[in-house]
Design a protein around this motif. Sequence first.
Motif, short mmCIF file in Angstrom:
data_model
loop_
_atom_site.label_atom_id
_atom_site.label_comp_id
_atom_site.label_asym_id
_atom_site.label_seq_id
_atom_site.Cartn_x
_atom_site.Cartn_y
_atom_site.Cartn_z
N VAL A 123 21.90 -27.69 80.06
CA VAL A 123 22.48 -27.95 78.73
C VAL A 123 21.52 -27.45 77.65
O VAL A 123 21.95 -26.81 76.67
N ALA A 124 20.23 -27.73 77.85
CA ALA A 124 19.24 -27.27 76.85
C ALA A 124 19.21 -25.75 76.81
O ALA A 124 19.13 -25.14 75.72
N ASP A 125 19.30 -25.12 78.00
CA ASP A 125 19.32 -23.66 78.07
C ASP A 125 20.57 -23.12 77.37
O ASP A 125 20.49 -22.15 76.62
N ILE A 126 21.72 -23.77 77.66
CA ILE A 126 22.96 -23.32 77.02
C ILE A 126 22.87 -23.49 75.50
O ILE A 126 23.28 -22.60 74.74
N LYS A 127 22.31 -24.63 75.05
CA LYS A 127 22.16 -24.86 73.61
C LYS A 127 21.27 -23.79 72.99
O LYS A 127 21.56 -23.28 71.91
N ALA A 128 20.18 -23.47 73.70
CA ALA A 128 19.27 -22.45 73.18
C ALA A 128 19.98 -21.11 73.10
O ALA A 128 19.85 -20.37 72.11
N GLN A 129 20.76 -20.78 74.15
CA GLN A 129 21.48 -19.51 74.14
C GLN A 129 22.54 -19.51 73.04
O GLN A 129 22.73 -18.50 72.35
N VAL A 130 23.25 -20.67 72.88
CA VAL A 130 24.27 -20.76 71.82
C VAL A 130 23.59 -20.62 70.45
O VAL A 130 24.10 -19.93 69.55
N ALA A 131 22.43 -21.27 70.29
CA ALA A 131 21.72 -21.18 69.01
C ALA A 131 21.29 -19.74 68.75
O ALA A 131 21.44 -19.22 67.64
N ASN A 132 20.75 -19.08 69.79
CA ASN A 132 20.33 -17.67 69.64
C ASN A 132 21.53 -16.80 69.29
O ASN A 132 21.45 -15.93 68.42
N LEU A 133 22.63 -17.01 70.03
CA LEU A 133 23.83 -16.22 69.75
C LEU A 133 24.34 -16.50 68.33
O LEU A 133 24.77 -15.59 67.62
N SER A 134 24.31 -17.80 67.95
CA SER A 134 24.78 -18.16 66.60
C SER A 134 23.91 -17.50 65.55
O SER A 134 24.41 -16.98 64.54
N VAL A 135 22.60 -17.49 65.79
CA VAL A 135 21.69 -16.87 64.83
C VAL A 135 21.97 -15.36 64.77
O VAL A 135 22.04 -14.75 63.69
N GLU A 136 22.13 -14.75 65.95
CA GLU A 136 22.41 -13.31 65.99
C GLU A 136 23.73 -12.99 65.28
O GLU A 136 23.82 -12.02 64.52
N ILE A 137 24.75 -13.81 65.56
CA ILE A 137 26.05 -13.57 64.91
C ILE A 137 25.91 -13.78 63.41
O ILE A 137 26.42 -12.98 62.60
N ALA A 138 25.19 -14.86 63.03
CA ALA A 138 25.02 -15.13 61.60
C ALA A 138 24.24 -14.01 60.94
O ALA A 138 24.55 -13.59 59.82
N GLU A 139 23.24 -13.51 61.66
CA GLU A 139 22.47 -12.40 61.13
C GLU A 139 23.35 -11.19 60.88
O GLU A 139 23.28 -10.55 59.84
N LYS A 140 24.17 -10.88 61.86
CA LYS A 140 25.05 -9.72 61.73
C LYS A 140 26.04 -9.92 60.59
O LYS A 140 26.31 -9.01 59.81
N VAL A 141 26.59 -11.15 60.55
CA VAL A 141 27.58 -11.42 59.49
C VAL A 141 26.89 -11.35 58.13
O VAL A 141 27.41 -10.74 57.17
#
Length: 166
Positions: A123-141
Motif C-alpha cells: 500500500v505504501a509503495d502504491i501510494k508512493a507510485q500514485v503520488a509520483n504519478l500525480s506529481v508527474e501528471i500535475a507537472e505536465k498539466v
Amino acid sequence: MEKLLEEFSLGLFFWQLLLFVGLLLLLRKYAWKPILGAVEKREEGIKDALEAAEAAKKEMQNVTADSEKLLREAKVERDALLKEAREIKESIIAEAKEQAQVEGDKVIKQAQATIEAEKKAAVADIKAQVANLSVEIAEKVIKEELSDKGKQQKLVEDMLGDIKLN
C-alpha cells in the motif's frame, strides 16, 4: 479192622493235635513276636507313608494356592501397567496435539503478521507510485497551463478568487 482204624484215627488225631499245639507254642515263642514286629513295622511304614502323602498333598495345595495367588497378582500388576501405559500414551498424544496447536497458531500469527507487513509495504509503495504519478501528471498539466502567459494570468486570478471566497 474197623476198630483198629478207629484207634489209629484217634491216635493220629491226638498226635496231630499235640504236634499242632507244640508248633503253636514254638511259633508263639520264636516266630510270633518277630512276625508281629515285622507286621507292626510294616503298618508303621504304611502309616508314615500315608502321613507323608497327606503332607505332600497339603503342600501341593499350598503351592497351588500360592501359584494361583501369584498369578492373580501378576494379572493385576499387568493390568495396572497396561492402564498406566495407556494413560502415558494418551498424555503424550494430548501434549503433542497441544504443542502442535500452539506451534500452528504461532505460524499462523507469523504468517498473518508477514502478510500484514507486506500489505502495508505494498500500500505504501502504491501510494508512493500514485503520488509520483500525480506529481508527474500535475507537472505536465501545470507546464502546459503555464506555457501560455494568458493562461498563467487566468490561473493566478482564479486561485486568488478561490482564496477570497473562502
